[in-house]
Design a protein around this motif. Structure first.
Motif, PDB file in Angstrom:
ATOM      1  N   LEU A   9     -14.270  89.414   0.971  1.00  0.00           N
ATOM      2  CA  LEU A   9     -15.605  90.005   0.921  1.00  0.00           C
ATOM      3  C   LEU A   9     -15.769  90.863  -0.326  1.00  0.00           C
ATOM      4  CD1 LEU A   9     -18.326  90.487   2.250  1.00  0.00           C
ATOM      5  CD2 LEU A   9     -17.295  92.361   3.544  1.00  0.00           C
ATOM      6  N   ILE A  10     -14.760  91.681  -0.645  1.00  0.00           N
ATOM      7  CA  ILE A  10     -14.819  92.529  -1.837  1.00  0.00           C
ATOM      8  C   ILE A  10     -14.914  91.675  -3.096  1.00  0.00           C
ATOM      9  CG2 ILE A  10     -13.512  94.179  -3.232  1.00  0.00           C
ATOM     10  CD1 ILE A  10     -12.377  95.288  -0.597  1.00  0.00           C
ATOM     11  N   THR A  11     -14.142  90.580  -3.133  1.00  0.00           N
ATOM     12  CA  THR A  11     -14.169  89.687  -4.294  1.00  0.00           C
ATOM     13  C   THR A  11     -15.543  89.072  -4.490  1.00  0.00           C
ATOM     14  OG1 THR A  11     -11.832  89.164  -3.973  1.00  0.00           O
ATOM     15  CG2 THR A  11     -13.113  87.644  -5.337  1.00  0.00           C
ATOM     16  N   LEU A  12     -16.149  88.601  -3.393  1.00  0.00           N
ATOM     17  CA  LEU A  12     -17.462  87.968  -3.482  1.00  0.00           C
ATOM     18  C   LEU A  12     -18.527  88.949  -3.952  1.00  0.00           C
ATOM     19  CD1 LEU A  12     -17.461  85.810  -0.225  1.00  0.00           C
ATOM     20  CD2 LEU A  12     -17.288  84.991  -2.575  1.00  0.00           C
ATOM     21  N   VAL A  13     -18.540  90.151  -3.373  1.00  0.00           N
ATOM     22  CA  VAL A  13     -19.542  91.149  -3.752  1.00  0.00           C
ATOM     23  C   VAL A  13     -19.392  91.530  -5.217  1.00  0.00           C
ATOM     24  CG1 VAL A  13     -20.317  93.511  -3.365  1.00  0.00           C
ATOM     25  CG2 VAL A  13     -19.797  92.042  -1.421  1.00  0.00           C
ATOM     26  N   THR A  14     -18.145  91.680  -5.678  1.00  0.00           N
ATOM     27  CA  THR A  14     -17.900  92.035  -7.076  1.00  0.00           C
ATOM     28  C   THR A  14     -18.436  90.969  -8.017  1.00  0.00           C
ATOM     29  OG1 THR A  14     -15.919  93.268  -6.454  1.00  0.00           O
ATOM     30  CG2 THR A  14     -16.127  92.617  -8.762  1.00  0.00           C
ATOM     31  N   MET A  15     -18.157  89.697  -7.699  1.00  0.00           N
ATOM     32  CA  MET A  15     -18.611  88.613  -8.565  1.00  0.00           C
ATOM     33  C   MET A  15     -20.125  88.517  -8.585  1.00  0.00           C
ATOM     34  SD  MET A  15     -15.939  85.493  -8.087  1.00  0.00           S
ATOM     35  CE  MET A  15     -16.397  85.281  -6.391  1.00  0.00           C
ATOM     36  N   LEU A  16     -20.752  88.704  -7.434  1.00  0.00           N
ATOM     37  CA  LEU A  16     -22.204  88.596  -7.366  1.00  0.00           C
ATOM     38  C   LEU A  16     -22.873  89.721  -8.145  1.00  0.00           C
ATOM     39  CD1 LEU A  16     -22.656  87.626  -3.614  1.00  0.00           C
ATOM     40  CD2 LEU A  16     -22.890  86.139  -5.601  1.00  0.00           C
ATOM     41  N   CYS A  17     -22.321  90.923  -8.044  1.00  0.00           N
ATOM     42  CA  CYS A  17     -22.914  92.064  -8.735  1.00  0.00           C
ATOM     43  C   CYS A  17     -22.725  91.981 -10.243  1.00  0.00           C
ATOM     44  CB  CYS A  17     -22.305  93.365  -8.210  1.00  0.00           C
ATOM     45  SG  CYS A  17     -22.756  93.739  -6.500  1.00  0.00           S
ATOM     46  N   CYS A  18     -21.667  91.298 -10.692  1.00  0.00           N
ATOM     47  CA  CYS A  18     -21.371  91.216 -12.122  1.00  0.00           C
ATOM     48  C   CYS A  18     -22.008  90.012 -12.789  1.00  0.00           C
ATOM     49  CB  CYS A  18     -19.855  91.163 -12.339  1.00  0.00           C
ATOM     50  SG  CYS A  18     -19.010  92.683 -11.854  1.00  0.00           S
ATOM     51  N   THR A  19     -22.679  89.161 -12.020  1.00  0.00           N
ATOM     52  CA  THR A  19     -23.317  87.993 -12.613  1.00  0.00           C
ATOM     53  C   THR A  19     -24.508  88.427 -13.449  1.00  0.00           C
ATOM     54  OG1 THR A  19     -22.692  86.695 -10.698  1.00  0.00           O
ATOM     55  CG2 THR A  19     -24.397  85.775 -12.117  1.00  0.00           C
ATOM     56  N   PRO A  20     -24.653  87.945 -14.699  1.00  0.00           N
ATOM     57  CA  PRO A  20     -25.760  88.375 -15.549  1.00  0.00           C
ATOM     58  C   PRO A  20     -27.105  87.984 -14.970  1.00  0.00           C
ATOM     59  CG  PRO A  20     -24.588  86.505 -16.512  1.00  0.00           C
ATOM     60  CD  PRO A  20     -23.775  86.978 -15.365  1.00  0.00           C
ATOM     61  N   ALA A  21     -28.092  88.855 -15.129  1.00  0.00           N
ATOM     62  CA  ALA A  21     -29.419  88.617 -14.567  1.00  0.00           C
ATOM     63  C   ALA A  21     -30.158  87.554 -15.357  1.00  0.00           C
ATOM     64  CB  ALA A  21     -30.221  89.916 -14.585  1.00  0.00           C
ATOM     65  N   SER A  22     -31.019  86.823 -14.658  1.00  0.00           N
ATOM     66  CA  SER A  22     -31.871  85.827 -15.299  1.00  0.00           C
ATOM     67  C   SER A  22     -32.975  85.466 -14.340  1.00  0.00           C
ATOM     68  CB  SER A  22     -31.045  84.602 -15.697  1.00  0.00           C
ATOM     69  OG  SER A  22     -30.397  84.068 -14.569  1.00  0.00           O
ATOM     70  N   LYS A  23     -33.432  84.212 -14.368  1.00  0.00           N
ATOM     71  CA  LYS A  23     -34.558  83.810 -13.535  1.00  0.00           C
ATOM     72  C   LYS A  23     -34.171  83.723 -12.069  1.00  0.00           C
ATOM     73  CE  LYS A  23     -36.817  81.141 -17.164  1.00  0.00           C
ATOM     74  NZ  LYS A  23     -37.317  79.803 -17.536  1.00  0.00           N
ATOM     75  N   ALA A  24     -35.185  83.626 -11.223  1.00  0.00           N
ATOM     76  CA  ALA A  24     -34.955  83.518  -9.786  1.00  0.00           C
ATOM     77  C   ALA A  24     -34.535  82.107  -9.417  1.00  0.00           C
ATOM     78  CB  ALA A  24     -36.232  83.895  -9.043  1.00  0.00           C
ATOM     79  N   CYS A  25     -34.170  81.963  -8.156  1.00  0.00           N
ATOM     80  CA  CYS A  25     -33.675  80.683  -7.654  1.00  0.00           C
ATOM     81  C   CYS A  25     -34.540  80.221  -6.497  1.00  0.00           C
ATOM     82  CB  CYS A  25     -32.229  80.854  -7.184  1.00  0.00           C
ATOM     83  SG  CYS A  25     -31.625  79.565  -6.112  1.00  0.00           S
ATOM     84  N   SER A  26     -34.637  78.935  -6.309  1.00  0.00           N
ATOM     85  CA  SER A  26     -35.344  78.400  -5.153  1.00  0.00           C
ATOM     86  C   SER A  26     -34.601  77.189  -4.655  1.00  0.00           C
ATOM     87  CB  SER A  26     -36.783  78.032  -5.514  1.00  0.00           C
ATOM     88  OG  SER A  26     -36.807  76.770  -6.140  1.00  0.00           O
ATOM     89  N   LEU A  27     -35.121  76.627  -3.591  1.00  0.00           N
ATOM     90  CA  LEU A  27     -34.540  75.415  -3.038  1.00  0.00           C
ATOM     91  C   LEU A  27     -35.240  74.178  -3.567  1.00  0.00           C
ATOM     92  CD1 LEU A  27     -34.147  76.657   0.609  1.00  0.00           C
ATOM     93  CD2 LEU A  27     -32.412  76.510  -1.154  1.00  0.00           C
ATOM     94  N   ALA A  28     -36.010  74.323  -4.633  1.00  0.00           N
ATOM     95  CA  ALA A  28     -36.780  73.199  -5.157  1.00  0.00           C
ATOM     96  C   ALA A  28     -35.873  72.080  -5.655  1.00  0.00           C
ATOM     97  CB  ALA A  28     -37.694  73.673  -6.280  1.00  0.00           C
ATOM     98  N   LEU A  29     -34.972  72.395  -6.553  1.00  0.00           N
ATOM     99  CA  LEU A  29     -34.084  71.375  -7.105  1.00  0.00           C
ATOM    100  C   LEU A  29     -32.800  72.062  -7.558  1.00  0.00           C
ATOM    101  CD1 LEU A  29     -33.718  68.399  -7.847  1.00  0.00           C
ATOM    102  CD2 LEU A  29     -34.664  68.940 -10.104  1.00  0.00           C
ATOM    103  N   HIS A  30     -31.708  71.823  -6.832  1.00  0.00           N
ATOM    104  CA  HIS A  30     -30.446  72.498  -7.118  1.00  0.00           C
ATOM    105  C   HIS A  30     -29.522  71.639  -7.971  1.00  0.00           C
ATOM    106  CE1 HIS A  30     -31.195  75.882  -4.555  1.00  0.00           C
ATOM    107  NE2 HIS A  30     -31.309  75.144  -3.469  1.00  0.00           N
TER     108      HIS A  30
END
Length: 239
Positions: A9-30
């Protein structure tokens, strides 16, 4: 196992918080890319969804009165039996007796062969928990899918005196969570679980959020020829 869960859990939260910001995501086309993959041996499944799937439509309804579940049980697997009545399968509403792995499935079948309503005996071993984190390149890595998958070997026996039945199979069950940036309320796009009646069941489908992101032009629209525009399936995990 609980200690490993905290580290993950700590590893996942750390990686998510350190990911550089950019555009939003949707379920349109992954365009999912595997970002993290962990394999953890576990003593027993957290919830016997795959076991229920293995015996689905194999035993006549009301022909058994209890299930003997043989596994190397721990506190989590034993505690999970308290939630069985929330599942729709009729087998889940029977009494489930957690039995230690050192009990022989064959011997249990022999002992219960003469019983009027012989119990269903299910053995689970070779259990493994896989945790995978996918990032969506179509959203500049701002949309994530977190997958928890359980795999195991399942041996099931119904020692009925008239029509006995036995089967060995590989079991698989999973929980998938798709979210934007962080897995917080309001940012969760989808949550799905498998298998329920041998099918994937959507627990959350946040279509309004998806449509909002599409309306803002943040993502490309899914091609019209795609049958299900709200499909949350993930790529195969590594062997």
């Amino acid at each position: 196992m609980i200690r490993n869960g905290c580290k993950i859990l700590i590893t996942l939260v750390t990686m998510l918080c350190c990911t550089p910001a950019s555009k939003a995501c949707s379920l349109a086309l992954h365009d999912w890319r595997l970002y993290l993959h962990l394999k953890i041996p576990v003593s027993a499944p957290l919830l016997p969804l795959a076991e229920l799937d293995a015996v689905f439509d194999k035993i006549p309804r009301n022909s058994i009165e209890k299930v003997i579940w043989v596994a190397d049980h721990n506190q989590l697997s034993s505690f999970s039996l308290l939630f069985m009545h929330f599942l729709p399968n009729w087998e889940a509403h029977l009494p489930w007796h957690a039995t230690a792995r050192n009990a022989s499935i064959i011997e249990l079948a022999r002992e219960n062969r003469a019983v009027t309503k012989a119990p269903l005996i299910i053995g689970t071993d070779q259990n493994q928990l896989q945790i995978a984190l996918f990032v969506d390149r179509n959203s500049d890595n701002r949309c994530f899918q977190l997958v928890f998958m359980q795999t195991s070997r399942i041996r099931a026996v119904h020692p009925d005196s008239i029509k006995p039945w036995a089967q060995e199979s590989r079991g698989q069950s999973w929980l998938s969570l798709t979210f934007y940036q962080l897995p917080l309320p309001g940012r969760i796009l989808a949550m799905a679980i498998f298998p329920i009646y041998q099918s994937r069941i959507a627990l959350i489908d946040n279509h309004s959020f998806v449509e909002h992101l599409l309306a803002d032009g943040l993502l490309a629209t899914r091609p019209e020829q795609v049958f299900d525009p709200y499909s949350f399936d993930f790529p195969d995990l590594p062997e």
